[in-house]
Design an enzyme around this catalytic site. Structure first.
Site, PDB file in Angstrom:
ATOM      1  N   GLU A  26      11.366   2.357   9.251  1.00  0.00           N
ATOM      2  CA  GLU A  26      12.263   3.523   9.278  1.00  0.00           C
ATOM      3  C   GLU A  26      11.352   4.744   9.313  1.00  0.00           C
ATOM      4  O   GLU A  26      10.472   4.893   8.464  1.00  0.00           O
ATOM      5  CB  GLU A  26      13.174   3.532   8.055  1.00  0.00           C
ATOM      6  CG  GLU A  26      14.039   2.273   7.926  1.00  0.00           C
ATOM      7  CD  GLU A  26      14.859   1.935   9.156  1.00  0.00           C
ATOM      8  OE1 GLU A  26      15.227   2.851   9.915  1.00  0.00           O
ATOM      9  OE2 GLU A  26      15.112   0.733   9.391  1.00  0.00           O
ATOM     10  N   VAL A  42       2.627   6.925  13.181  1.00  0.00           N
ATOM     11  CA  VAL A  42       1.935   5.823  12.504  1.00  0.00           C
ATOM     12  C   VAL A  42       2.605   4.489  12.859  1.00  0.00           C
ATOM     13  O   VAL A  42       1.949   3.504  13.186  1.00  0.00           O
ATOM     14  CB  VAL A  42       1.905   6.042  10.968  1.00  0.00           C
ATOM     15  CG1 VAL A  42       1.405   4.808  10.231  1.00  0.00           C
ATOM     16  CG2 VAL A  42       1.043   7.252  10.618  1.00  0.00           C
ATOM     17  N   SER A  70       5.968   8.008   9.059  1.00  0.00           N
ATOM     18  CA  SER A  70       6.145   8.814  10.265  1.00  0.00           C
ATOM     19  C   SER A  70       6.154   7.955  11.525  1.00  0.00           C
ATOM     20  O   SER A  70       5.607   6.853  11.568  1.00  0.00           O
ATOM     21  CB  SER A  70       5.060   9.880  10.329  1.00  0.00           C
ATOM     22  OG  SER A  70       3.810   9.268  10.237  1.00  0.00           O
ATOM     23  N   CYS A 126      13.615  12.384   4.993  1.00  0.00           N
ATOM     24  CA  CYS A 126      13.723  12.023   6.409  1.00  0.00           C
ATOM     25  C   CYS A 126      15.062  12.482   6.945  1.00  0.00           C
ATOM     26  O   CYS A 126      15.214  12.725   8.133  1.00  0.00           O
ATOM     27  CB  CYS A 126      13.563  10.530   6.569  1.00  0.00           C
ATOM     28  SG  CYS A 126      14.603   9.635   5.426  1.00  0.00           S
ATOM     29  N   LYS A 184       0.846  -1.194   0.000  1.00  0.00           N
ATOM     30  CA  LYS A 184       0.000   0.000   0.000  1.00  0.00           C
ATOM     31  C   LYS A 184       0.884   1.248   0.000  1.00  0.00           C
ATOM     32  O   LYS A 184       1.531   1.563   0.991  1.00  0.00           O
ATOM     33  CB  LYS A 184      -0.906   0.033   1.241  1.00  0.00           C
ATOM     34  CG  LYS A 184      -1.987   1.096   1.082  1.00  0.00           C
ATOM     35  CD  LYS A 184      -2.463   1.710   2.381  1.00  0.00           C
ATOM     36  CE  LYS A 184      -1.731   2.954   2.772  1.00  0.00           C
ATOM     37  NZ  LYS A 184      -1.758   4.087   1.855  1.00  0.00           N
TER      38      LYS A 184
HETATM   39  P1  NAD Z   1       3.047   8.695   6.774  1.00  0.00           P
HETATM   40  O1  NAD Z   1       3.399   8.039   8.062  1.00  0.00           O
HETATM   41  O2  NAD Z   1       2.001   9.720   6.773  1.00  0.00           O
HETATM   42  O3  NAD Z   1       2.587   7.593   5.705  1.00  0.00           O
HETATM   43  C1  NAD Z   1       3.330   6.426   5.438  1.00  0.00           C
HETATM   44  C2  NAD Z   1       2.370   5.346   4.956  1.00  0.00           C
HETATM   45  O4  NAD Z   1       1.529   4.956   6.041  1.00  0.00           O
HETATM   46  C3  NAD Z   1       1.434   5.829   3.843  1.00  0.00           C
HETATM   47  O5  NAD Z   1       1.231   4.786   2.933  1.00  0.00           O
HETATM   48  C4  NAD Z   1       0.170   6.162   4.605  1.00  0.00           C
HETATM   49  O6  NAD Z   1      -0.990   6.091   3.821  1.00  0.00           O
HETATM   50  C5  NAD Z   1       0.163   5.092   5.671  1.00  0.00           C
HETATM   51  N1  NAD Z   1      -0.630   5.436   6.862  1.00  0.00           N
HETATM   52  C6  NAD Z   1      -0.879   6.666   7.365  1.00  0.00           C
HETATM   53  N2  NAD Z   1      -1.639   6.557   8.479  1.00  0.00           N
HETATM   54  C7  NAD Z   1      -1.852   5.236   8.676  1.00  0.00           C
HETATM   55  C8  NAD Z   1      -2.558   4.482   9.662  1.00  0.00           C
HETATM   56  N3  NAD Z   1      -3.184   5.074  10.672  1.00  0.00           N
HETATM   57  N4  NAD Z   1      -2.570   3.129   9.550  1.00  0.00           N
HETATM   58  C9  NAD Z   1      -1.909   2.512   8.544  1.00  0.00           C
HETATM   59  N5  NAD Z   1      -1.236   3.182   7.580  1.00  0.00           N
HETATM   60  C10 NAD Z   1      -1.201   4.522   7.654  1.00  0.00           C
HETATM   61  O7  NAD Z   1       4.429   9.253   6.171  1.00  0.00           O
HETATM   62  P2  NAD Z   1       4.648  10.124   4.855  1.00  0.00           P
HETATM   63  O8  NAD Z   1       4.101  11.495   5.084  1.00  0.00           O
HETATM   64  O9  NAD Z   1       4.245   9.395   3.638  1.00  0.00           O
HETATM   65  O10 NAD Z   1       6.230  10.206   4.828  1.00  0.00           O
HETATM   66  C11 NAD Z   1       6.953  11.119   5.588  1.00  0.00           C
HETATM   67  C12 NAD Z   1       7.485  10.497   6.850  1.00  0.00           C
HETATM   68  O11 NAD Z   1       8.297   9.374   6.520  1.00  0.00           O
HETATM   69  C13 NAD Z   1       8.386  11.420   7.631  1.00  0.00           C
HETATM   70  O12 NAD Z   1       8.130  11.289   9.004  1.00  0.00           O
HETATM   71  C14 NAD Z   1       9.779  10.932   7.283  1.00  0.00           C
HETATM   72  O13 NAD Z   1      10.764  11.258   8.237  1.00  0.00           O
HETATM   73  C15 NAD Z   1       9.558   9.476   7.160  1.00  0.00           C
HETATM   74  N6  NAD Z   1      10.570   8.839   6.335  1.00  0.00           N
HETATM   75  C16 NAD Z   1      11.536   8.124   6.958  1.00  0.00           C
HETATM   76  C17 NAD Z   1      12.550   7.529   6.226  1.00  0.00           C
HETATM   77  C18 NAD Z   1      13.639   6.736   6.896  1.00  0.00           C
HETATM   78  O14 NAD Z   1      14.351   6.020   6.205  1.00  0.00           O
HETATM   79  N7  NAD Z   1      13.801   6.840   8.208  1.00  0.00           N
HETATM   80  C19 NAD Z   1      12.560   7.680   4.836  1.00  0.00           C
HETATM   81  C20 NAD Z   1      11.531   8.411   4.223  1.00  0.00           C
HETATM   82  C21 NAD Z   1      10.543   8.977   4.993  1.00  0.00           C
END
Ligand code: NAD
Length: 544
Positions: free
Chosen positions: A295, A271, A268, A329, A214
């Site tokens: 991550e 989540v 994030s 990130c 997803k």
């Molecule tokens: P997000 O957490 O909003 O979404 C990530 C995924 O989770 C998406 O597919 C989203 O639809 C899904 N999701 C959201 N809420 C959910 C729930 N309640 N239940 C199940 N799935 C859910 O993150 P984003 O905005 O897409 O990405 C940005 C975040 O990702 C930032 O916090 C960033 O630091 C992090 N990030 C980390 C790395 C790393 O390697 N550490 C790399 C890239 C991004």
């Protein structure tokens, strides 16, 4: 490496060469043409379940974040039943997939790498530019190069994992096989990197597992291209199933399924923590203990010692904090600059920012594009508004925003007198950096601050020309970052060179793009064979 009739060696991986897209280059011309073509049609993007394209009545529009008036097309929103079907199809595909010889799995993903390097390069870059608002260079290092590197290096790491075998004492043969996990794995991916979105399902599938994937709604355009690539590379139906449902809908079905074997997540922290909790609560439902790999967020730092070259520091901030609008990130978002060099760093940084152009992705002169969506725009705007009101805080660049035509936030620099102010601690995920200027003689005290200010520990860098200062920072910040940089910006990890991931609230640190990550998607079985087994229970010591 064992197959039925040969020990095969995979081609040695090399990092894909990054194209420059300089003015007048053929690659620039071709990419521009692809951008035009892709904007002249409307795509209708299906889910892919068991190899079938699944369209639904609920069509969700895909817009360009920097050009809201332009609709790229739509995707089909799925429901719970689509997640159920995806799991069913994955489990049907499982037996044949896990029994396929490893060299054929390898060939599929190596072919996918070549497809992206060649015929799909412009398409995947253009989809990433238009859908996620990346400039040509940011798209190239992500959607093309990093994705290719993940595929090539992971195939190589897979064979290293298979090659590692236990010793055998005389008369016995010990063997280890790396079984895929029982059940299916859930790949839940973020918007900000096409390569991460592609790697999370493909690395798991490469090790013989089946996957429900997803993506984030805002990355679906490039996810669709990735799926086309996997299919053309020969990935059998049902091995990776792509669904477009909301996170909670996916979670509800997946986390209560007995065959749920693991989650490969990037996104994030909030989540991820919620997901972990749900899995914990449901633990008795599962046939195996699910692998939980995530991550997550960061609050990444740059520390500039008094000995640092101010121009190097300013450049590290300009690129590290603002490339892809700070939506990495690893983006630098809190900087600690020694007082003695701050005036020169400030001057150069303000010059850099004044030279940034912001706008559409098809104008290659734009260094800055839009942030991903309205939710992110509103969140960033509210942090900026708050900073305008806070005492002890000054905005020295940017501070304006406008969503009338696209989600544009000006690259913003906040200088704070308070190292614990909100924008020094929280992840904002946008083009906003906060700077704290420290007295040169408080270097070690400042390093303690850096270590203790945030719950995250993803990336960070020390910039200095004094080797003692570098050594001190490297030691004192040992646990403050999973990827630590010396005299460089804290972004831009390359597969095979800097395996990526952080600790503390930044994730499980399973290092995407390394053997360590792939190890999480197998369950070893050790086989001991004794050639001439004993025929008497008595040991010599029992003799009279
Ligand atoms: P997000 O957490 O909003 O979404 C990530 C995924 O989770 C998406 O597919 C989203 O639809 C899904 N999701 C959201 N809420 C959910 C729930 N309640 N239940 C199940 N799935 C859910 O993150 P984003 O905005 O897409 O990405 C940005 C975040 O990702 C930032 O916090 C960033 O630091 C992090 N990030 C980390 C790395 C790393 O390697 N550490 C790399 C890239 C991004």
């Amino acid at each position: 490496m064992a197959s039925s009739f040969g020990f095969f060696q995979v081609p040695s991986p090399e990092n894909e060469t990054v194209r420059s897209y300089a003015p007048g280059s053929k690659e620039r011309e071709e990419l521009s043409l692809t951008l035009q073509q892709m904007q002249s049609v409307k795509v209708k993007i299906p889910m892919v379940i068991g190899g079938r394209e699944v369209f639904t009545d609920e069509q969700v529009r895909i817009r360009q974040p920097h050009k809201l008036s332009h609709i790229l097309g739509s995707f089909s929103r799925g429901q719970e039943k689509h997640v159920e079907e995806a799991i069913k199809e994955a489990l049907i595909a499982k037996e044949a997939w896990e029994n396929m010889h490893w060299e054929n799995r390898a060939a599929i993903f190596l072919k996918a790498a070549e497809l992206i390097a060649g015929p799909y390069r412009n398409k995947i870059n253009a989809a990433t530019m238009l859908g996620q608002s990346k400039n040509a260079y940011q798209a190239e290092i992500d959607a093309a190069c990093e994705m290719i590197d993940f595929l090539r290096y992971n195939v190589h790491y897979m064979t290293e994992i298979y090659r590692e075998q236990p010793v055998s004492s005389p008369g016995t043969w010990n063997r280890m096989e790396q079984r895929p996990l029982e059940g299916f794995v859930f790949a839940l991916t973020p918007f900000n990197f096409t390569a991460i979105a592609g790697n999370l399902p493909s690395s798991v599938a490469m090790m013989g597992n089946v996957v429900v994937w997803k993506p984030a709604d805002t990355q679906i355009y490039s996810a669709h291209v990735l799926m086309e690539v996997f299919r053309e590379a020969g990935l059998p139906p049902g091995v990776i199933n792509l669904v477009f449902v909301s996170g909670p809908v996916a979670g509800k079905v997946i986390f209560s399924h007995p065959d749920f074997a693991g989650i490969h997540f990037t996104g994030s922290t909030g989540v991820f923590q919620q997901i972990w909790k749900t899995i914990g609560e449901n633990i008795q439902l599962y046939r195996s203990y699910p692998r939980i790999v995530g991550e997550t967020g960061g609050k990444d730092f740059i520390v500039a010692h008094g000995s640092a070259d101010p121009i190097v520091v300013a450049t590290a901030i300009s690129r590290g904090a603002f490339e892809f609008q700070g939506q990495k990130c690893s983006a630098a978002s809190r900087c600690y600059i020694a007082e003695s060099i701050w005036p020169q760093v400030r001057e150069r940084l303000l010059q850099d920012i004044a030279a940034f152009q912001m706008g559409h992705v098809d104008d290659f002169g734009n260094f800055i594009n839009a942030v991903i969506d309205e939710k992110s725009f509103d969140k960033l705007a509210s942090y900026i508004d708050q900073a305008k009101q806070d005492s002890g805080v000054e905005i020295i660049a940017g501070g304006n925003y406008d969503k009338s035509t696209g989600y544009f936030i000006e690259p913003t620099v906040i200088v704070t007198m308070n190292p614990a102010s909100v924008t020094m601690c929280e992840e904002l995920f946008g083009p906003v950096v906060t700077i704290y200027v420290y007295p040169d003689d408080a270097y070690e005290k400042t390093l303690k601050l850096v270590d203790g200010t945030s719950v995250y520990a993803l990336t960070g860098s020390i910039i200095s020309r004094d080797r003692y200062a570098i050594e001190t920072a490297t030691e004192m910040l040992r646990h403050a970052a999973g990827n630590f940089y010396v005299n460089d910006k804290p972004t831009g990890a390359v597969v095979g060179q800097q395996p990526f991931g952080g600790a503390r609230s930044s994730g499980t640190n399973d290092k995407a793009g390394s053997k360590l990550n792939l190890m999480r998607w197998v369950s070893p079985r050790v086989i001991k064979e004794t050639f001439v087994p004993p025929r008497d229970f008595r040991y010599p010591f029992l003799d009279k």
